[in-house]
Design an enzyme around this catalytic site. Structure first.
Site, PDB file in Angstrom:
ATOM      1  N   LYS A  19       0.831  -1.205   0.000  1.00  0.00           N
ATOM      2  CA  LYS A  19       0.000   0.000   0.000  1.00  0.00           C
ATOM      3  C   LYS A  19       0.866   1.255   0.000  1.00  0.00           C
ATOM      4  O   LYS A  19       2.008   1.206   0.458  1.00  0.00           O
ATOM      5  CB  LYS A  19      -0.857   0.018   1.271  1.00  0.00           C
ATOM      6  CG  LYS A  19      -2.035  -0.915   1.251  1.00  0.00           C
ATOM      7  CD  LYS A  19      -2.915  -0.692   2.467  1.00  0.00           C
ATOM      8  CE  LYS A  19      -4.113  -1.629   2.441  1.00  0.00           C
ATOM      9  NZ  LYS A  19      -5.011  -1.407   1.292  1.00  0.00           N
TER      10      LYS A  19
ATOM     11  N   ARG B  10     -10.898 -11.150   1.233  1.00  0.00           N
ATOM     12  CA  ARG B  10     -11.746 -12.195   0.644  1.00  0.00           C
ATOM     13  C   ARG B  10     -11.147 -13.580   0.849  1.00  0.00           C
ATOM     14  O   ARG B  10     -11.865 -14.570   0.882  1.00  0.00           O
ATOM     15  CB  ARG B  10     -11.975 -11.881  -0.838  1.00  0.00           C
ATOM     16  CG  ARG B  10     -10.709 -11.857  -1.651  1.00  0.00           C
ATOM     17  CD  ARG B  10     -10.865 -11.096  -2.962  1.00  0.00           C
ATOM     18  NE  ARG B  10     -11.013  -9.655  -2.745  1.00  0.00           N
ATOM     19  CZ  ARG B  10     -11.176  -8.764  -3.719  1.00  0.00           C
ATOM     20  NH1 ARG B  10     -11.238  -9.160  -4.980  1.00  0.00           N
ATOM     21  NH2 ARG B  10     -11.295  -7.484  -3.455  1.00  0.00           N
TER      22      ARG B  10
HETATM   23  N1  BES Z   1      -8.412  -3.272   3.848  1.00  0.00           N
HETATM   24  C1  BES Z   1      -8.483  -2.869   2.498  1.00  0.00           C
HETATM   25  C2  BES Z   1      -9.723  -2.064   2.172  1.00  0.00           C
HETATM   26  C3  BES Z   1      -9.834  -0.708   2.805  1.00  0.00           C
HETATM   27  C4  BES Z   1      -9.488   0.419   2.093  1.00  0.00           C
HETATM   28  C5  BES Z   1     -10.359  -0.546   4.061  1.00  0.00           C
HETATM   29  C6  BES Z   1      -9.632   1.660   2.655  1.00  0.00           C
HETATM   30  C7  BES Z   1     -10.500   0.701   4.634  1.00  0.00           C
HETATM   31  C8  BES Z   1     -10.142   1.805   3.917  1.00  0.00           C
HETATM   32  C9  BES Z   1      -8.499  -4.100   1.595  1.00  0.00           C
HETATM   33  O1  BES Z   1      -7.811  -5.187   2.050  1.00  0.00           O
HETATM   34  C10 BES Z   1      -7.873  -3.712   0.298  1.00  0.00           C
HETATM   35  O2  BES Z   1      -6.713  -3.411   0.291  1.00  0.00           O
HETATM   36  N2  BES Z   1      -8.673  -3.713  -0.757  1.00  0.00           N
HETATM   37  C11 BES Z   1      -8.213  -3.395  -2.050  1.00  0.00           C
HETATM   38  C12 BES Z   1      -8.877  -4.342  -2.999  1.00  0.00           C
HETATM   39  C13 BES Z   1      -8.340  -4.299  -4.369  1.00  0.00           C
HETATM   40  C14 BES Z   1      -6.904  -4.749  -4.403  1.00  0.00           C
HETATM   41  C15 BES Z   1      -9.206  -5.148  -5.262  1.00  0.00           C
HETATM   42  C16 BES Z   1      -8.571  -1.957  -2.368  1.00  0.00           C
HETATM   43  O3  BES Z   1      -9.594  -1.472  -1.890  1.00  0.00           O
HETATM   44  O4  BES Z   1      -7.820  -1.302  -3.057  1.00  0.00           O
HETATM   45 MN    MN Z   2      -5.774  -5.161   1.555  1.00  0.00          MN
END
Ligand code: BES
Ligand code: MN
Ligand code: ZN
Length: 500
Positions: A276, A350
């Site tokens: 991230k 997921r």
């Molecule tokens: N934990 C994150 C989602 C999230 C984003 C929670 C912002 C709270 C605030 C999740 O694991 C994630 O990283 N999701 C990705 C999914 C994508 C790679 C399909 C996302 O949202 O970018």
């Molecule tokens: Mn994630």
């Protein structure tokens, strides 16, 4: 510790350090809300000019403090805005804002509109949650909270109003406990530490004669390997702290309905190798908010003694970067045997939920609800205060109704047909965990989860937005972990156990 009492008394005559009264934007201008009539009477004709001088507008969340100079028995009058109508949502929010404003009073009388059980509940929950603080890591934490809070209600003697008052304290306590877990630094709330904390909380709840019984089972990494929970193990394999699966059961005698809850428990989400961006990575300590919410909701349902069986499944893992971390291109064999190609290690939720959902189906529940901070897509779609709900039409409707009575904002989202093709697009495995199509990522995630629900009635709550407040407090929702979904889940269980 603050003591809370419910009383039918006049706000003008109650002895306390401060009295809280609502202000509404009525047809004839700004006026005191129901509950504050005696205060209005005590001020008489001086009230209007006083409100005008102070510039009181009655806006939601507005708080104005007024020294009473002997007009009332309390030295301080706290006016709090309710907007146009004193709905339960407005009262909850106003009570929360007021709670933060009167930290220096030893005793407070809350005289907001409270002539129904619903309003008493809103005022009580709002007050407790608005005054929430997380000071465990502050060197000089000395925040003053009132020792005594009296909620005034003309209906205080009605049985259902008294019950609502007691239940509000209990449910607000569960929301606050959820916030505590979410706010705890991720290095201190690793999967093993989180599992231990759930066990400890369960023991505390079930202590003593006549206490509600919630069974808590922790499955460690060895047991997860035996079970074949490849999703949880795969996500957790990059961390020095091993993953866990915590299972809770509340099975009161005579329960006719069975609800299963599943919550995403990523104790920290660095994104893994698909790492991230740096700026807000620290907020990913909140990626276990769904897990915290379903655990605390389970405890609250048990403490309320609702006649419904609840089975709760909480996969816990830390998504980290290391030489042992799962790679894009790896294939995981999930619980139950389905294979999944990992294409983005940041879509880890997921993977842990797939294992837990399939285990949930084996307990043969009537309904499954999962709660997860799953996708940024949902935040883009609905903003940071509203959760998206997807799944079986009927269950989605019931969740939305539960949210309305709980005072939480949820909104339905579809799982379009086209998603099926996308999740089946892997060239090497049964399912693709991700594709690099930018659009509809939150719906793709829901379609992926559905594969693990065995066709049972199910809804998925994506709480990525409302689980954590990055900015300041609003009303009863304080900064940081919000405890979102706890009250909705409790309301869902209440409605389900009542057969409605
Ligand atoms: N934990 C994150 C989602 C999230 C984003 C929670 C912002 C709270 C605030 C999740 O694991 C994630 O990283 N999701 C990705 C999914 C994508 C790679 C399909 C996302 O949202 O970018
Ligand atoms: Mn994630
Ligand atoms: Zn995540």
């Amino acid at each position: 510790m603050t003591s809370y009492t419910l009383r039918n008394a006049s706000p003008a005559k109650t002895r306390a350090d401060a009295v809280v009264v609502g202000v509404v934007q009525g047809a004839k201008g700004v006026e005191l809300a129901a509950g504050g009539d005696d205060v209005a009477k005590a001020y008489g004709r001086k009230l209007r000019p006083l409100l005008a001088t102070l510039g009181v507008a009655g806006k939601p969340g507005e708080v104005v403090k007024v020294p009473t100079s002997g007009v009332l028995s309390t030295p301080l009058l706290v006016l709090v805005g309710l907007g146009k109508e004193p709905t339960p949502a407005a009262v909850r929010r106003a009570a929360g804002a007021a709670a933060r404003a009167v930290t220096n009073s030893a005793s407070v009388a809350v005289a907001l509109p409270a002539d129904t059980a619903e309003l008493v509940r809103a005022a009580t929950e709002g007050w407790i949650l608005g005054g929430y603080t997380f000071t465990a890591y502050k060197k000089d934490a000395k925040r003053e909270t009132p020792g005594e809070v009296v909620v005034l209600s003309p209906a205080a003697r009605r049985k259902e109003v008294g019950a609502a008052f007691e239940q509000a304290q209990l449910v607000a306590g569960a929301v606050a406990a959820t916030r505590d877990w979410v706010n705890t630094p991720p290095g201190d709330l690793t999967p093993p530490a989180f599992a231990d904390a759930v066990v400890a909380a369960g023991k505390e709840l079930s202590k003593g004669r006549g206490a509600p019984k919630v069974k808590v089972t922790v499955r460690d990494e060895h047991e997860l390997a035996e079970l074949g929970c490849g999703g949880i193990l795969g996500v957790g394999q990059g961390s020095a702290a091993p993953p866990r699966l915590v299972e809770l059961t509340y099975a009161p005698r005579g329960a006719k309905q069975h609800l299963a809850l599943v919550g995403k428990g990523i104790t920290f989400d660095s994104g893994g190798l698909t790492i991230k961006p740096a700026a807000s990575m620290h907020e990913m300590k909140s990626d276990m908010a769904g897990a915290a919410a379903v655990v605390q909701a389970t405890f609250a349902i048990a403490a309320l003694g609702l006649p419904i069986k609840v089975s709760t499944f909480v996969p816990m893992a830390e998504n980290m970067v290391s030489g042992g971390a799962v790679r894009p291109g790896d294939v995981l064999t999930m619980y139950g045997g389905t294979t999944v190609e990992v294409l983005n290690t940041d879509a880890e939720g997921r993977l842990v939920l797939g294992d837990a959902l399939l285990r949930a189906t084996e307990s043969q529940p009537d309904v499954i609800l999962d709660v997860a901070t799953l996708t940024g897509h949902m935040v883009v779609a609905l903003g940071d205060k509203v959760a998206g709900v997807m799944g079986s039409d009927e269950v989605v409707e019931q969740v939305l109704a539960a949210g309305r009575s709980a005072g939480e904002e949820l909104w339905p989202m579809p799982i379009p047909e086209g998603m099926d093709e996308r999740i089946h697009s892997s060239k090497v495995a049964d399912l693709a965990q991700h594709d690099w199509v930018r659009w509809g990522g939150g719906l793709f995630a829901a379609a992926f989860l559905r594969e693990f629900t065995a066709g049972l009635p199910w809804a998925h709550l994506d709480i990525a937005g409302p689980a954590f407040a990055s900015g300041g407090p609003t009303g009863h929702v304080t900064a940081g972990g919000t405890g979102f979904a706890v009250t909705t889940l409790v309301e869902y269980a209440r409605a389900m156990s009542a057969g409605s």
